[in-house]
Design an enzyme around this catalytic site. Structure first.
Site, PDB file in Angstrom:
ATOM      1  N   GLU A  59       0.830  -1.205   0.000  1.00 50.86           N
ATOM      2  CA  GLU A  59       0.000   0.000   0.000  1.00 50.86           C
ATOM      3  C   GLU A  59       0.867   1.259   0.000  1.00 50.86           C
ATOM      4  OE1 GLU A  59      -2.095  -2.919   2.898  1.00 50.86           O
ATOM      5  OE2 GLU A  59      -0.065  -2.519   2.183  1.00 50.86           O
ATOM      6  N   CYS A  86      -2.755  -2.793   7.446  1.00 44.38           N
ATOM      7  CA  CYS A  86      -2.335  -2.716   8.845  1.00 44.38           C
ATOM      8  C   CYS A  86      -2.541  -1.283   9.355  1.00 44.38           C
ATOM      9  CB  CYS A  86      -0.863  -3.115   8.959  1.00 44.38           C
ATOM     10  SG  CYS A  86       0.265  -1.857   8.290  1.00 44.38           S
TER      11      CYS A  86
END
Length: 167
Positions: A59, A86
């Site tokens: 990401e 996360c």
């Protein structure tokens, strides 16, 4: 869930292809694709092992590339990722003003979009990210399970904790 099978499916398939590239590089197989109005696309896969860099998540890599293309940190758009982000990555999504997140497999050990934590539900955040989960979840989950199964067979299980339950 309101997935657009054509558009959403196309970009999630691309994220899965990136995750498969990660396997070939010895990285945990997670792929990310950032899209803005079908005109801007930036991709990322994990590079934590190769660099080594604890922030080199798929990401983050996609967002860095998108910001480089845009020459600005406010990205908007949609981020497609094969595994639930996360806490670090969720913070980056909010900071980048991502409008929509679409992810595949839930991550009960580190996921911050509803599995372990739900950071995007904090009402005091200055930006809202719409979240849709479960797109191609089984393919994403299977890729991770196969990766960690192979690692265990090679004797690397302590170095490679699995983010997916039952693996």
């Amino acid at each position: 869930m309101s997935f657009d099978d054509g558009r959403d499916g196309r970009f999630m398939r691309r994220a899965l292809a990136l995750a498969r590239q990660g396997v070939l590089r010895g990285e945990v197989p997670v792929g990310a694709v950032w899209v803005s109005d079908d005109t801007g696309i930036a991709v990322g896969l994990n590079y934590k092992e190769r660099r080594p860099d604890p922030t080199a998540h798929a990401e983050i890599e996609a967002l860095r590339r998108a910001a480089g293309r845009r020459k600005h940190w406010r990205l908007g758009g949609t981020l497609y990722v094969t595994l639930e982000p996360c806490p670090m990555c969720v913070g980056a999504l909010v900071s980048a003003r991502i409008r929509r997140l679409v992810f595949g497999a839930a991550d009960p050990k580190f996921g911050a979009c509803g599995s372990l934590l739900d950071l995007l539900a904090i009402p005091r955040l200055n930006h809202r990210v719409a979240v849709e989960s479960g797109l191609m979840a089984e393919a994403s989950r299977q890729l991770l399970q196969d990766f960690f199964r192979q690692r265990r067979q090679n004797g690397n299980s302590e170095r490679w904790p699995s983010p997916v339950e039952g693996v």
